[in-house]
Design an enzyme around this catalytic site. Sequence first.
Site, PDB file in Angstrom:
ATOM      1  CD  GLU A 144      31.885  60.104   7.249  1.00 43.98           C
ATOM      2  OE1 GLU A 144      31.426  60.955   6.474  1.00 43.98           O
ATOM      3  OE2 GLU A 144      31.462  59.938   8.412  1.00 43.98           O
ATOM      4  CB  CYS A 187      32.523  61.937  20.008  1.00 48.23           C
ATOM      5  SG  CYS A 187      32.147  60.392  20.837  1.00 48.23           S
TER       6      CYS A 187
END
EC number: 2.1.1.192
Length: 347
Positions: A93, A332
Amino acid sequence: MTEKTDLKNLTLPALEQFLRGQGKERFRATQVFKWIYQHDARSFQEMTNISKDLRAELEAKAYISNLEPEAVEVGGDGTRKYLFGLEDGNSVESVLIPDEGRNTLCISSQVGCAMGCAFCLTGTFRLTRNLTTAEIVNQIMAVRRDVEIRNIVMMGMGEPLHNLDNVIPAIHIMIDGNGLQLSNRRVTVSTCGLAPEMERLGRELPNVNLAVSLNATTDELRDRIMPINRRYPLKELLSACREFPLPGRRKVTFEYVMLGGLNDTLEDAKRLLRLTSDIPNKVNLIPFNEFQGCEFRSPTRAAIDAFHKYLIDRHVTVITRDSRGSDISAACGQLKGKLDAARQPTE
């Protein structure tokens, strides 16, 4: 039958050598390189200023790989998560973080990750393999067809310094004036703390930015949440940071994931200041993004603000990062969170 060469695995000097081996002039490599990266040519037939004979020779011995996203998820804040299927069935990704005039693309360097950081969902998946140079560059090429990209951060899936043999050539392609033409000031490589590899990165790419995922101010806690610390403890890691060749007035970025009740106190802030005060640095505070099954929790707003204020008051450059893309598992530490679900066929 000789296996064909993927030209996107080659830097410009490597492409020059490849074509020289075919008896071709050096300038032909620059022509081909520009077609690939500045015109996004996906076949040799598109290269109209190259002779038909050379195009035919290239067709016989080489190819130009490509990646197209299998899926794109768009978050409420405009963040986009791109899912790329690789030739061997694996997936990675990339995340586009939009900002007017300076879009940032977060790219992956490995399928999975071997570092095993306890707070990172990607780290719960074991390392499957390194990405090739072409697979790293192709993430940028694919997203660039949608939007202009100004900044590249190697903070996606994987530990970039665990794959320097492919990461370094990929960055050379990114910053080559005949390649992707990105400024080296706009490329940041993040590491969880592979100290010897930091030295190699600085030696071979002295002009890129370095971000270090620190996340703890004691070896005891860092050993627990980041197993790499048992091999390269804080003293060795910070020594490598001091030795890193920063050009001009640039600074090492220390990333600090704030874990509620673990590393988010004023005592932690004080230790962080003591540990890093002799290193030109800036601090990114990243409130932990919770995911299903994790043992950690997000910090309170009060803890974040107090930590931030302590550092600011002592003239540290500090940014508290927004949790961009959390609604699509693109924040994150969340990459690969919805990968399997996204690939499952619907009935």
